[in-house]
Design a protein around this motif. Structure first.
Motif, PDB file in Angstrom:
ATOM      1  N   TRP A  33       0.773  -1.220  -0.059  1.00 21.13           N
ATOM      2  CA  TRP A  33      -0.044  -0.041  -0.007  1.00 21.13           C
ATOM      3  C   TRP A  33       0.759   1.307   0.073  1.00 21.13           C
ATOM      4  CZ3 TRP A  33      -1.963  -3.675   3.729  1.00 21.13           C
ATOM      5  CH2 TRP A  33      -3.112  -4.186   3.468  1.00 21.13           C
ATOM      6  N   ARG A  86      -7.240   3.245   6.236  1.00 19.30           N
ATOM      7  CA  ARG A  86      -8.248   1.980   5.397  1.00 19.30           C
ATOM      8  C   ARG A  86      -7.238   0.769   5.475  1.00 19.30           C
ATOM      9  NH1 ARG A  86     -11.758  -0.423   2.853  1.00 19.30           N
ATOM     10  NH2 ARG A  86     -11.853  -1.012   0.716  1.00 19.30           N
ATOM     11  N   PRO A  87      -6.022   1.002   4.774  1.00 19.88           N
ATOM     12  CA  PRO A  87      -5.220  -0.070   4.851  1.00 19.88           C
ATOM     13  C   PRO A  87      -4.915  -0.746   6.085  1.00 19.88           C
ATOM     14  CG  PRO A  87      -4.185   1.475   3.589  1.00 19.88           C
ATOM     15  CD  PRO A  87      -5.499   1.944   4.118  1.00 19.88           C
ATOM     16  N   VAL A 108      -8.127  -2.971   6.687  1.00 22.44           N
ATOM     17  CA  VAL A 108      -8.277  -3.959   6.046  1.00 22.44           C
ATOM     18  C   VAL A 108      -7.385  -5.044   6.637  1.00 22.44           C
ATOM     19  CG1 VAL A 108      -7.811  -5.019   3.732  1.00 22.44           C
ATOM     20  CG2 VAL A 108      -8.815  -2.820   3.886  1.00 22.44           C
ATOM     21  N   ASP A 157      -7.478  -4.811  -1.392  1.00 20.10           N
ATOM     22  CA  ASP A 157      -8.361  -4.167  -0.350  1.00 20.10           C
ATOM     23  C   ASP A 157      -9.177  -5.115   0.243  1.00 20.10           C
ATOM     24  OD1 ASP A 157      -7.898  -1.559  -1.203  1.00 20.10           O
ATOM     25  OD2 ASP A 157      -9.519  -1.480  -2.674  1.00 20.10           O
ATOM     26  N   GLU A 158      -8.973  -6.504   0.017  1.00 18.74           N
ATOM     27  CA  GLU A 158      -9.245  -7.652   0.687  1.00 18.74           C
ATOM     28  C   GLU A 158      -8.785  -8.904   0.369  1.00 18.74           C
ATOM     29  OE1 GLU A 158     -13.227  -9.332  -1.474  1.00 18.74           O
ATOM     30  OE2 GLU A 158     -13.647  -7.562  -0.340  1.00 18.74           O
TER      31      GLU A 158
END
Length: 93
Positions: A10, A17-18, A21, A87-88
């Motif tokens: 990332w 957000r990272p 996740v 993202d997943e």
């Protein structure tokens, strides 16, 4: 003890957000996992505050570790998530 060294994919590192996740994936891995930033002590990978506190930037190496049964598969999945900046996890529900 299983261990994976992985470069964070990332660009913004393990921030906001990272980190969320990553923590969600670590918490759902089914095994206790620790993560350590460059030169740092390992912290609980399922704790967003602990992960954010590492201050890991994009391109830095982290160490994922676990001594539990099933650790190899869990660490492989987490390493893929982190290195590719996904993202997943693939196949996640």
């Amino acid at each position: 003890m299983a261990e994976r060294r992985v470069t964070v994919g990332w660009p913004e590192g393990l921030h906001a957000r990272p980190a969320a996740v990553f923590v969600r994936a670590a918490a759902s891995s089914g095994v206790p996992v620790t993560v350590a930033g460059p030169g740092g002590e390992p912290v609980n990978a399922a704790s967003v505050l602990s992960v954010l506190g590492l201050g890991v930037e994009g391109g830095q190496e982290i160490v994922l570790a676990s001594g539990a049964d099933g650790a190899d598969a869990a660490l492989d999945r987490l390493a893929k998530l982190v290195s590719e900046g996904l993202d997943e996890l693939p196949g996640a529900v």
